[in-house]
Design an enzyme around this catalytic site. Structure first.
Site, PDB file in Angstrom:
ATOM      1  N   GLU A 317     -29.961  57.957  19.266  1.00 19.76           N
ATOM      2  CA  GLU A 317     -30.839  56.966  18.641  1.00 19.76           C
ATOM      3  C   GLU A 317     -31.342  55.888  19.607  1.00 19.76           C
ATOM      4  O   GLU A 317     -31.357  54.712  19.289  1.00 19.76           O
ATOM      5  CB  GLU A 317     -30.108  56.312  17.457  1.00 19.76           C
ATOM      6  CG  GLU A 317     -29.743  57.322  16.388  1.00 19.76           C
ATOM      7  CD  GLU A 317     -28.923  56.725  15.249  1.00 19.76           C
ATOM      8  OE1 GLU A 317     -29.181  57.110  14.104  1.00 19.76           O
ATOM      9  OE2 GLU A 317     -28.034  55.894  15.502  1.00 19.76           O
TER      10      GLU A 317
HETATM   11  C1  ACM Z   1     -25.195  59.354  15.062  1.00 19.83           C
HETATM   12  O1  ACM Z   1     -24.864  59.589  13.882  1.00 19.83           O
HETATM   13  N1  ACM Z   1     -26.068  58.407  15.327  1.00 19.83           N
HETATM   14  C2  ACM Z   1     -24.656  60.122  16.154  1.00 19.83           C
END
Ligand code: ACM
Length: 680
Positions: A317
């Protein structure tokens, strides 16, 4: 009369001697191969364990814990005291034969065989880890028969489907004290899990004591693990066959690091610890040499603490907004012909890869680390799926097709608060997959993820257990043995109580919360409601990630509720039986449930006036009583006007969307089926 006597005799024989054959096993995870003999070995006071071959200190201690667990279960005062090198050297009733010390490495031999005959127990294992698992199976086999505690006569040959069977514990969003982690490590070992993935750094906290850059001081609200505590956990887990993988999530999810080291951020500003949940902009600057100097120090210090070959660098992310708005960074990208943030992250990862190599470590990261620049020895951690706009299994396939070994977490996100069956039915490889056998073999296993935005030490166990036991089975047992969901739930209920005896607090802490929210009023009526409600799923409990901060109360109605509401499951079963056959027993079962529901709200009302924390569930409690009334009337009255049935269905639809207490009344689905059954 003669027939009856013969019948009774046959029954007695069947019960006394032949009851093992054809029975289904209560074990979890199910062993690879199991065959029952007839009869049982009776456990007596003089039962003892001995070890032959390689007698590791950790196996002696493990054996002792198992013997003590058996005496706790049976109440037998075994003659054999605390096990030590001397008293395990004789000829025990349970002989554990071990060839060598197990290495804490991926793919180590964890197999065992276990044979129980009238003469006793024989365990054979290549490594002491295999022997530990055999002992866990032995404990699960303790049963009672004809007033005695026994072990069924049995022969088991067992080895894992996957080498990597883990749980990721996020201690950044909510700090989890050492004792809570150790308890969970014991629980993991009891269901044959072998990887403790420790998510130690995120926007909300950095939890490792460091000398080079004391990020933990300002970056943790004072809640961090000392180096001695980390070494203690690594040893504790290792003594139970569990590898510990540390994770420092970079370059995104890095707010906590930047609170102390804003000079390595991509934006010229100051940072404070994040208190909300979500994806945030703060990101390390991949163009700044100081970033790598810091990470070199962090990794050097951490590799002294964590002996495992793998080091998880996060990498998920990272959106790179702060990269694109920084002219220094964009001109660096231009100079290096890097087109987009993903390319810049790949540049960063290669630098990190080299640092890890310098300290003898292999890189592991969330699936976003995959790029053409990352060597194939890196391990890809697949996590995205349909909730992230991808197909289930898509990123896992991409990883192994790209030549990487990989593990799967998509489908095993226990923080989504989905029922155990949703995890149990997750497929590592789709039925119509075109993966070659070689590619399939590159899937090392999986990890359940305990993201802790909405989890505190008080609710930790009820969010992990017992569902993680079903996931453990998915990771351990042969694929063809993990298809029967009903049988999984039957065994999960047994496993749930067993886990509690091993130390899990998932049942008792629910009662702790119920006592708190009842404010010294009757807890039973609140429990009735808790048993038919589940916390809102897939992160909808916490809209925008801001309704709950990391310091908010997590002692509310939703925190007492669990993902597989037991009363709701019982109601589902009762409705299924009723629809298949409207006999007296099935009618009575439903009537009993409806009667409890109908009278429940007047009892909850007493708590409501004493305990304002419950105001949020007043409507839900009323709804449950209404359902009880509707159900009762339908069963009692012969002919119900279709209009009334339509109205009831509409009402139930509204009730299913009512979100009071950030929970869902989950009996509405079966109630809908029940009502529709009157339309036929
Ligand atoms: C995640 O759930 N951002 C690895």
């Amino acid at each position: 009369m003669r027939k009856l006597v013969i019948g009774i005799l046959l029954f007695a024989v069947a019960f006394g001697y032949a009851q093992n054959k054809g029975r289904s096993s209560d074990l979890m995870p199910l062993p690879a191969a199991i065959s029952y003999g007839d009869g049982a070995y009776v456990l007596k006071k003089d039962f003892s364990i001995s070890i032959e071959g390689y007698k590791s200190d950790r196996l002696i201690k493990y054996s002792n814990r198992i013997l003590r667990r058996i005496d706790n279960k049976t109440g037998i005062f075994f003659d054999q005291g605390i096990l030590n090198k001397e008293n395990v050297s004789g000829n025990g009733d349970a002989v554990v034969k071990v060839k060598r010390k197990g290495k804490l490495e991926v793919g180590e031999d964890e197999s065992y065989s276990l044979s129980i005959t009238e003469k006793g127990v024989v365990i054979d294992a290549e490594t002491d880890f295999g022997a530990q698992y055999a002992l866990e199976t032995l404990y699960q086999l303790v049963d009672s028969r004809e007033g005695k505690y026994v072990l069924p006569l049995i022969s088991i040959n067992d080895s894992p489907r996957f080498a990597w069977r883990g749980i990721m514990f996020d201690v950044a969003r909510h700090f989890m004290p050492i004792g809570d982690l150790k308890r969970n490590i014991d629980l993991m070992a009891s269901v044959k899990m072998n990887v403790f993935h420790w998510h130690l750094s995120d926007d909300q906290g950095f939890r490792v004591e460091l000398d080079s850059h004391p990020i933990h001081k300002k970056g943790s609200d004072g809640n961090y693990y000392t180096k001695a505590q980390i070494r203690d956990i690594v040893k504790y887990a290792g003594d139970r066959g569990i590898r510990v993988i540390p994770e420092i999530d970079v370059p995104g999810h890095g707010t906590a690091i930047l609170t102390v080291l804003p000079q390595i951020a991509s934006k010229d500003t100051s940072y404070t610890l994040e208190r909300n949940a979500g994806i945030f902009k703060p990101v390390l600057d991949p163009t700044n040499p100081l970033t790598y100097e810091v990470l070199d120090d962090v990794i050097r210090e951490m590799t002294e603490l964590f002996p495992d070959k793998y080091f998880h660098i996060g990498g998920d992310e990272t959106e790179g907004e702060d990269w694109l708005s920084n002219p220094k960074i964009t001109s660096f990208m231009k100079e290096k012909n890097i087109d987009n943030p993903h390319g810049l992250q790949a540049y960063f990862n290669v630098k990190l890869y080299d640092i890890l190599k310098k300290y003898g470590k292999e890189m592991m990261g969330w699936e976003e680390i995959q790029s053409e620049y990352i060597p194939k020895s890196a391990l890809i951690h697949s996590w995205r799926g349909v909730n992230e706009g991808m197909k289930a299994g898509e990123s896992l396939e991409k990883a192994v097709k790209g030549g990487y070994r990989a593990i799967l977490s998509n489908g095993f996100y226990i923080d989504l608060m989905l029922p155990a069956k949703s995890h149990y039915n997750t497929k590592f490889v789709a039925d119509d997959s075109d993966l070659t056998d070689e590619q399939k073999n590159m899937i090392l296993g999986g990890e359940a993820t305990m993201w802790s935005e909405l989890i505190t030490p008080l609710t930790l166990d009820s969010r992990v257990w017992p569902r993680a036991a079903a996931i453990a089975e998915k990771f351990w047992s042969p694929k063809e043995k993990t298809k029967d969901t009903d049988d999984m739930y039957r065994r999960l209920d047994i496993a749930s109580n067993r886990l509690e005896m091993i130390g899990s607090q998932h049942i008792r802490n629910q009662d702790v919360i119920i006592r708190n929210i009842s404010n010294n009023t009757n807890t039973e009526a609140i429990k009735v409601l808790v048993d038919v409600c589940e916390p809102l799923k897939i992160y909808t409990r916490n809209p925008g990630g801001t309704m709950y901060k990391s310091y908010s109360p997590f002692t509310k109605f939703a925190d007492a509720c669990v993902a597989d509401a037991k009363g709701a499951r019982e109601f589902d079963e009762a409705v299924k039986s009723f629809i298949s056959e409207k006999n007296e027993e099935n009618i009575r079962k439903l009537k009993d449930i409806f009667a409890i529901w109908e009278s429940n709200h007047s009892k909850v009302e007493k708590s409501l006036s004493a305990s304002p924390i419950l105001n949020e569930i007043e409507q839900k409690s009323r709804n449950l009583s209404k359902l009880g009334r509707i159900g009762f009337r339908l069963i009692e009255e012969d002919k119900i006007p279709v209009k009334d049935i339509d109205n009831a269905l509409k009402l139930i639809d509204e009730m299913s969307r009512e979100e009071g207490g950030r929970t869902e009344l989950v009996v509405t689905k079966s109630m809908n089926l029940f009502i529709k059954s009157f339309l036929r």
